[in-house]
Design a protein around this motif. Structure first.
Motif, PDB file in Angstrom:
ATOM      1  N   CYS C  14      10.797  36.992  59.108  1.00 34.68           N
ATOM      2  CA  CYS C  14      10.819  36.969  60.483  1.00 34.68           C
ATOM      3  C   CYS C  14      11.883  37.424  61.347  1.00 34.68           C
ATOM      4  O   CYS C  14      13.013  37.216  60.708  1.00 34.68           O
ATOM      5  N   CYS C  40       8.965  30.626  64.361  1.00 34.05           N
ATOM      6  CA  CYS C  40       8.811  31.288  63.083  1.00 34.05           C
ATOM      7  C   CYS C  40       8.310  30.061  61.969  1.00 34.05           C
ATOM      8  O   CYS C  40       7.489  30.258  61.232  1.00 34.05           O
ATOM      9  N   VAL C  54      10.162  30.508  55.109  1.00 32.73           N
ATOM     10  CA  VAL C  54      10.612  31.671  56.217  1.00 32.73           C
ATOM     11  C   VAL C  54      11.845  32.177  55.881  1.00 32.73           C
ATOM     12  O   VAL C  54      12.788  31.541  55.716  1.00 32.73           O
ATOM     13  N   SER C  77       9.999  37.298  66.612  1.00 40.21           N
ATOM     14  CA  SER C  77      10.237  36.325  67.547  1.00 40.21           C
ATOM     15  C   SER C  77      11.504  36.233  68.161  1.00 40.21           C
ATOM     16  O   SER C  77      12.577  35.799  67.779  1.00 40.21           O
TER      17      SER C  77
END
Ligand SMILES: Nc1ncnc2c1ncn2[C@@H]1O[C@H](COP(=O)(O)OP(=O)(O)OP(=O)(O)O)[C@@H](O)[C@H]1O
Ligand SMILES: Nc1ncnc2c1ncn2[C@@H]1O[C@H](COP(=O)(O)OP(=O)(O)OP(=O)(O)O)[C@@H](O)[C@H]1O
Ligand SMILES: [Mg+2]
Ligand SMILES: [Mg+2]
Lengths: 265, 458, 315, 380, 265
Positions: C14, C40, C54, C77
């Motif tokens: 992410c 995320c 993540v 993001s």
């Protein structure tokens, strides 16, 4: 000092004035000097009269250069007194400058200023110290360069001259300040035999004009021909001091005898 | 004691023995006199200097120590009217400042690398320590390989060598692998090696009449390369940590040390190239040096990030840290080259002649006679470059790598610690850290300079 | 497909910002926190049922899109303003708006200014960004006012310069104003002017070409907003499994098979709410009134409360 | 084959071929990549409207100007910092370098501390320090320090009146030019007279009188055509007048003092490289220490100092890209920062920026090398 | 070459082998050399037999150093041929290296390597060029350092020695390569009178061992005592070449007479 601004009118240098009571040019009394812990000069006593010409010799490392350098305070001595031209050397900067103006020095390694031409080397001090007009200073410099027989090199840089020529420039540079006393430190080391001769001739002619001279050298021919007195040093002390003939023909001290025997091989 | 006659004749009868020097200039007062107040202007300068110090020091001490906050858990502790440095902030962020985002369970690997580095570096720096050869080998060859494996986790999964790029190898070997090592890669590697050795032999033969030297040289280089790759390719069971997760002092040191070690040989080669009698070699060196010396490191890193991928084959996308490393190394190499050139120029022609007259070959002459002297001469310049390099590592933030300063900046964004003094505290701390490293280098170089100076030791 | 790649990898990569208070910044332990970061995690919760799966890539404004295009990251993001040019010409898709932001001004109270329209002749401190400087220029030009802009590289230096009086006003996104205000010597001496001079809808981005992945990211947010609307929180979500409300049942996965359409399990939304919380929780945790930032919901309130956060229904 | 000539030719050909192959590979890749990514290339964007403001512009610029104009503004701002920074860095560097060899212990200590402290701290911190220190020392515009009500010092910078040229300005400017010329000529004559007669010439006073007096007379004659726009405090800020912004001051001071630390080290190395014999020779001629330094030591030290000094000048110029940290609009901030952000044309912008720095650096190098050749010793 | 690895067993050097047909050590035929436009060496013809000891003298700048330096190709000549130890000097690098291995050179300015100790200075070439084991090289070096009477200085650096000692190290360094031919360029310039003696004594002892020697010097005592032949150069040409007694007692050329008259003052 008073005649500083006058120019040399003829080829002859003006005779050295000797003010009354100042017949002693340099006097060292009980001078001691140390480099850190190392005792270089030990109880040096020496009186040089005006117009006297003294040759200093001795083995390498015996303190000859050091003694000479003390006389114009390039080195500081720690004990005893040195009086030059009637002025005692102390830490007073004014006085030291005054004395240095009157004492010319010619270094073992010449120490010419490589970024200046020969002429500029010679005129630098007259212009900035004696405040002489540039034209006069140049005239004076050319006079002395002629005297040491290299006027044609005036425009070159020191790096472009051979060793002998550099040596002669160093002499001319010192003379341009018209010093009362000249100090020479091995002025013929590292020279060709032909050059040695030329340099010595220059010095002889100076001597004839009556300048006070102290000269460190091993050219015994010069000593014989010019000196009033020969001084032999070893291990920081004056071992023997005598007039040349006596010194060479009849050395007194054992060390002197040994030294002379090796030189005159 | 001695005989003196009227006419100035003098003969010393008894030699004087050396005496200890007089103790005149010792003692506090003597020292103060000589060093501080030897003249009026000197005295004025002394007083002005002392005033200057008195003006600067107190506020600094107040901020760093007297008014500083020492304990607390968040920003509340450091709020207030007359607050100095906020040290709890540093304490809270300390681990990050050292390791960055390196997984906390794996940080022992970083510690080990740090420890090994110090353990190998110290004996190397202490000039009188024996076994310099072994030590250098360990530090310059074994250590980087080991550090690489430890920090990244090894197991790089080597897949493509030269031929692989042209899609030639796949056909032969496919994806087969033995013990985790891909056959395709190693076959590719062997063939490339053979090709390069052959080419080296040909060139050597053309240039010097005998290609054997060039060929064995190349073979050695490839063998070394292969050995290193093999080591890196082995799976030691270490978790893989991408360079993206590295950060803080770790990254700063990795970049600085790699930059220093890599820029030296490159810089020397460039300096020799610039002094070469061969016009093309000289021209290339000059262009390279002037280019890198002329552009700011910022733009170099920009270039490495945004433009380099364009110049590489599609799909080749080197690691961000690697790009920064190469950029920094090349940049520093250009500076080192100029410094070294200065040193080479200062070596008198006689040294070359002396070496030649003894029958040394060119490379022996350079290695044994010229470079040792030239490099010793320019130690201050080299260290200047290293100090600049160390401080310039901060610029890698542009490439999204969080070095020490980058990590600090990230820490500033934590709203839990947002206070008026956070920035000052952080910068004061970073300043101290940078200062320690740079000052260390500067002092050490001075020490080495004095040690290696063989000309005036009596 | 992206989903399969992600599952094979075992984590989501992410892209977040390099440090933006309340949105993505490392905490004391070195973990990334913030609204963008939590989003995320919500996606990870939906895909893996595990918020730790993540990994974050801090990106600068310049390399964020390249990272997405080249597949270095799976989702971006990072406070990225949704504009038509970005949506259409870069090969990207914006999946929604996690935060409605807008550029505002902060000024010292003692300057006695109540409206941005009174700022003629002011010195403006700002951080160089993609549009910030242009927005200021447009605003002052449109209102025929003189100004002087001093643009800094980072927020830290900008706020210091403003605090020391170099500038009369400080301008940046209003969320940023709230964050930077914390660094002022006397935060209470400053006010934020009412004018908002630009629209900055910030949201997650994915790359073109994988509609399934696009849907997953899009609906992760919608699920959070819907959860808040339905009153489902991370605390009560387990009880909600027993709820009889069909809307709630559809969301927590006890009715219908909406997860399948996304290629996920039917508890995807349940996992998001359970592990990350609903939108309101996420907001309050990172930027809300109880955080140092103290941002009121404002435009980010649910549509039912006069805000703009509105999600299509799950059915 | 053992002939060194043949050897060197083979080596060079190999090097050249390698470079050409590498270069060709790069260019080929770039072509392919650019085509594949459909990245907009070209310099058309330079004609577009910039749409952002810049706080210091040496040439007229507004939001409606083009990116090209912004680029020019950036270059000029960078050059301004570089030139002024180099000027002060040189002066401070020489003073500190000489100070490190002083006989006074305190001076020596302070100069050593200066060097070690400033050399070993990142320049970014130093620039920020100066910026925040300068700002915090200054009052806000309302309390600004007024100098005869004409100029004002505040945290918005130093504001001075701006001259407005009316009719008859030409004459005044001409007289000013004439006065400068006359002063130069007079100076030359004075130096010559000094050399010829040894008498000094009070150049400073006469020159000052000429340069100030003549234009003043001309002004009176033409009835004061040059008027000054006085800065006035209006609303938030001073309006009118000319302003030196604090960002500029901080950046210049920071860079100058930082670079000065490096220059000081070079100067020290240069001075110690001049053999002691030179100083002794000068002293034994009776030259005082000031003269010795000026006439003998420094001219020779220059040979050693100049090559690293060039490097430092280049570094200062390049470090000016730290400007963006304190909000000074230099080339990197305006062009490789804001413009790049807005247009996204990274390749062109980075290439142009590198090119500009390269040109500045090469010009600096050429000037310094020319000077270096001039001070080189003439040797056999 | 073949005996390169053997160490000196006793204090005596092995006798120089003279392969048949190689009784000429150095031969210069019609050698010309220019520095740019300046014609330094003009038609030099010189044949030196194995074991011969030749002294070259002449005024400064006459091309003595240049000629010597041509013999081991530190300078390139433009016309004529130089054959050393049976190998003609061309651009072939291999051959030049071969010749330099056999020809030792002792420079006017010593050119010692200041970063190496005296011992390292002496062992460098044997180790790297002759590929001798370090221990043997050191033994050999000590042998020659003893010969020049400074074994106790082995661990010092050149900068710590006096000029005369440095000069002797330079000689020892050249000898460690066991050259067949030695070239000396003013080995006593810039030395103290006491030192001159020591250096010359070292050379005399070498000469007695039968080494081929070319020596530029102005120490006529040395020439008389050791040389087989004295060559006088001026303006780039060989003016006179004769055996020492005849040369000194009865110089033929006018220039030679003038030169000798100045030296023997
Ligand atoms: N700066 C110094 N520090 C310590 N010792 C020194 C220093 N300068 C000279 N010496 C020592 O002082 C002694 C005298 O040196 P000086 O140069 O006066 O000798 P000299 O008689 O001129 O010898 P030479 O004929 O070789 O020039 C020498 O032993 C030397 O090593
Ligand atoms: N690199 C050079 N370029 C031009 N001329 C040179 C160069 N080297 C030497 N010369 C000139 O060549 C001539 C011969 O020089 P060389 O060194 O051989 O003289 P020498 O006989 O050894 O003199 P000395 O006794 O002073 O050492 C000199 O006139 C010198 O100026
Ligand atoms: Mg001496
Ligand atoms: Mg010679």
């Amino acid at each position: 000092m008073t005649e500083a601004h006058s120019i040399v009118p003829s080829d002859e240098l003006p005779a050295v004035h000797t003010p009354p009571g100042r017949e002693v040019a340099v006097e060292l009394v009980g001078v001691h000097k140390w480099y850190g812990e190392f005792h270089v000069l030990k109880d040096i006593n020496l009186k040089v009269k005006r117009g006297e010409r003294i040759v200093i010799c001795g083995p390498s490392g015996s303190g000859k250069s050091t003694m000479i350098r003390c006389i114009n305070r390039l080195e500081e001595h720690q004990q005893g007194s040195i009086v030059v031209d009637g002025v005692e050397l102390t830490n007073d900067l004014k006085r030291i400058d005054e004395i240095r103006r009157e004492v010319g020095m010619c270094f073992q390694h010449f120490n010419l200023f490589p970024h200046l031409t020969i002429l500029e080397n010679c005129t630098l001090a007259p212009i900035w110290v004696r405040k002489m007009p540039k034209k006069d200073a140049e005239e004076l410099a050319m006079h002395f360069l002629k005297k040491v027989k290299i006027p044609e090199q005036a425009g070159k840089f020191p790096g472009q001259l051979s060793g002998g020529q550099q040596q002669r420039v160093a002499i001319a540079r010192a003379l341009c300040m018209k010093p009362k006393i000249m100090l020479f430190d091995e002025p013929t080391s590292a020279l060709d035999p032909e050059m040695v001769k030329e340099v010595l001739e220059t010095m002889v002619s100076l001597a004839e004009e009556g300048m006070t001279m102290l000269c460190v050298t091993h050219e015994m021919g010069f000593a014989r021909q010019v000196a009033n007195r020969v001084i032999f040093m070893d291990a920081g002390q004056i071992i023997e001091s005598n007039e040349p003939n006596a010194f060479f023909s009849n050395p007194q001290h054992e060390r002197t005898k040994l030294f002379l025997s090796q030189i005159l091989h | 004691m001695s005989l003196t006659f009227d006419d100035g004749t003098f003969i010393r009868a008894q030699m004087q023995t050396p005496l200890p020097p007089p103790r005149r200039n010792v003692g506090v007062i003597g020292w103060v006199r000589q060093n501080l107040f030897s003249s009026i202007s000197n005295g004025v300068l002394t007083i002005l200097g002392i005033l200057l110090v008195a003006w600067i020091l107190p506020p600094l001490l107040r901020f760093l120590l007297i008014d500083a906050v020492w304990t607390g858990d968040n920003r509340e502790a450091c709020l207030g009217a007359q607050v100095g440095a906020c040290w709890p902030f540093i304490k809270a962020k300390f681990a990050q400042l050292i390791y960055g985002f390196y997984p906390s369970g794996e940080r022992w690997r970083v510690d080990l690398v740090f420890f090994l580095g110090v353990a190998l570096l110290v004996p190397l720096l202490v000039l009188s320590w024996p076994h310099k050869r072994l030590n250098s080998f360990l530090f310059f060859v074994a250590y980087p390989i080991l550090a690489f494996i430890l920090l990244t986790g090894g197991n790089i999964g080597a897949s493509n060598f030269l031929l692989g790029h042209f899609g030639l190898m796949q056909m032969v070997a496919g994806d087969a692998s033995v013990a985790g090592l891909r056959l395709g890669f190693w076959l590719d590697f062997l063939i490339t090696t053979a090709l390069c050795v052959a080419v080296a032999y040909l060139i050597g033969r053309l240039a010097t009449g005998s290609g054997r030297g060039a060929a064995t040289m190349t073979a050695y280089v490839f063998a070394g390369l292969g050995a290193i790759t093999l080591l890196w390719d082995v799976d030691f069971g270490l978790e893989r940590v991408e360079t993206r997760q590295w950060g803080g002092l770790l990254v700063t040191l990795v970049i600085a040390v790699t930059g220093i070690v890599a820029s030296m040989p490159l810089g020397i080669a460039l300096a020799l190239g610039r002094r070469s009698k061969m016009p093309i070699v000289r021209l290339l060196s000059v262009i390279f040096i002037e280019f890198w010396r002329g552009v700011p490191l910022i733009t170099v890193l920009f270039f490495a990030t945004y433009m380099l991928p364009l110049f590489l084959p599609v799909g080749v996308n080197p690691d961000g840290l690697l790009r920064a490393l190469v950029g920094v190394a090349l940049f520093t190499a250009a500076y080192i080259a100029e410094v070294v050139r200065g040193g080479l120029q200062a070596i008198p022609k006689g040294q070359y002649e002396g070496a030649m007259a003894m029958g040394l070959t060119w490379s022996q002459m350079m290695r044994l006679i010229i470079l040792p002297q030239a490099l010793t001469l320019v130690i201050p310049g080299i260290v200047n470059s290293f100090i600049s390099l160390f401080k310039d590592t901060t610029l890698v933030l542009i490439v999204s790598i969080f070095d020490f300063l980058g990590q600090l900046r990230a820490a500033f964004t934590d709203p839990n610690w947002a206070t008026p003094v956070t920035l000052y505290t952080g910068f004061a701390f970073a300043g101290i850290v940078y200062f320690i490293f740079c000052f260390g280098m500067s002092r050490y170089s001075l020490f080495v300079e004095r040690r290696l100076n063989t000309s005036h030791r009596h | 497909a992206k989903l399969d790649q992600v599952k094979a990898k075992g984590f989501i990569q992410c892209g977040v910002s390099q440090g933006l208070p309340g949105f993505s910044n490392p905490d004391d332990k070195g973990n990334w926190t913030g609204l963008d970061v939590d989003f995320c995690r919500a996606v990870a919760a939906a895909v893996f049922g595990d918020t730790t799966k993540v990994k974050f890539t801090p990106l600068s404004a310049k390399d964020r899109f390249t990272a997405l295009q080249s597949g270095d990251i799976d989702v971006l993001s990072r406070n990225t303003t949704w504009t038509i040019s970005r949506d259409t010409s870069l090969g990207l898709n914006f999946t929604g708006v996690t935060y409605y932001d807008g550029q505002g001004f902060m000024i010292r109270k003692d300057k006695k200014v109540n409206s941005a329209l009174e700022l003629s002749g002011a010195s403006v401190c700002t951080q160089t960004g993609t549009t910030t400087e242009q927005n200021v220029a447009d605003f002052f030009r449109a209102n025929n006012m003189q100004y002087e802009v001093i643009a800094f590289a980072t927020a830290d230096e900008t706020i210091k310069a403003y605090d020391s009086g170099r500038c009369d006003v400080y301008t940046t996104d209003r969320s940023g104003l709230a964050a930077e205000r914390l660094k002022l010597t006397n935060p209470d001496d400053h006010i934020v002017l009412p004018e908002i001079i630009s629209k900055e809808p910030l949201g997650p981005v994915v790359s073109h070409g994988d509609d399934q992945w696009f849907d997953i990211v899009k609906w992760a947010l919608f699920a959070q907003v819907n959860a808040e609307e339905l009153g489902i929180t991370s605390k009560n979500v387990d009880e909600m499994l027993k709820s009889t409300n069909p809307e709630i049942k559809r969301l927590v996965g006890t009715e219908g098979k909406f997860g399948e359409g996304l290629g996920l399990g039917n508890d995807w939304a349940f996992q998001i709410v359970k592990l990350v919380g609903n939108y309101g929780e996420m907001y309050d945790r990172n930027v809300g009134p109880d955080t140092p930032l103290k941002l009121a919901r404002g435009t980010n309130a649910l549509w039912t409360k006069g805000g703009l956060q509105y999600a299509p229904p799950i059915r | 084959m053992n002939d060194p000539k043949v050897r060197s030719i083979v080596l060079q050909v190999v090097a050249l071929v390698l470079v050409i192959v590498l270069g060709w590979m790069f260019i080929d890749n770039a072509r392919e990549n650019l085509a594949a990514q459909k990245i907009a290339t070209g310099f058309g964007f330079m004609e577009n409207t910039a749409g952002f403001g810049i706080s210091q512009t040496l040439v007229s610029y507004s939001e409606t100007s083009t990116y090209g104009r912004a680029f020019l503004v950036g270059i000029l701002n960078t050059l301004l910092v570089a030139v002024i920074g180099i000027f002060f860095a040189t002066i401070i560097g020489f003073l500190v370098g000489i100070g490190r060899l002083s006989k006074n212990f305190v001076i020596r200590l302070i100069c050593s501390c200066y060097v070690e402290l400033l050399r070993n701290l990142p320049p970014l911190f130093q620039i920020l320090f100066w910026y925040l220190a300068v700002l915090s020392a200054m009052p806000n515009p309302r309390q600004s320090i007024s100098i005869f009500g004409e100029a004002f010092i505040s945290n918005r910078g130093i504001v001075v009146p701006r001259p407005l040229f009316g009719d008859g300005t030409g004459l005044v400017l001409w007289t000013f030019g004439f006065a400068v010329l006359a002063t130069v000529l007079l100076g030359a004559w004075g130096r010559q007279r000094r050399e010829e007669t040894g008498r000094p010439f009070p150049m400073l006073w006469i020159g000052l009188g000429l340069i100030v007096g003549l234009p003043l007379i001309a002004m009176i004659v033409t009835g004061f055509p040059i008027t000054f726009e006085k800065p006035e405090l209006k609303g938030f800020n001073f309006v009118g007048g000319m302003r030196v912004i604090p960002e500029f001051v901080a950046l210049t001071v920071g860079l100058a003092t930082y670079t000065a630390a490096f220059i000081a080290e070079n100067v020290r190395a240069g001075i110690t490289s001049v053999s002691h014999g030179q100083t002794e020779a000068a002293n034994s001629l009776g030259l005082r220490s000031g003269y010795t330094m000026r006439l003998v030591v420094i001219p020779q030290a220059m040979r050693v100092i100049i090559p690293p000094l060039t490097s430092q000048y280049l570094n200062l110029t390049k470090n000016s890209s730290l400007a963006v940290a304190v909000g000074y609009p230099d080339l990197v901030a305006v062009f490789a920062g804001t413009t790049l952000n807005q247009t996204g044309q990274a390749i062109e912008i980075i290439a142009i920026t590198m090119g500009v720095y390269l040109v500045i650096s090469i010009i600096t190098s050429v000037i310094m090398n020319t000077y270096n050749k001039r001070v080189a010793l003439v040797e056999r």
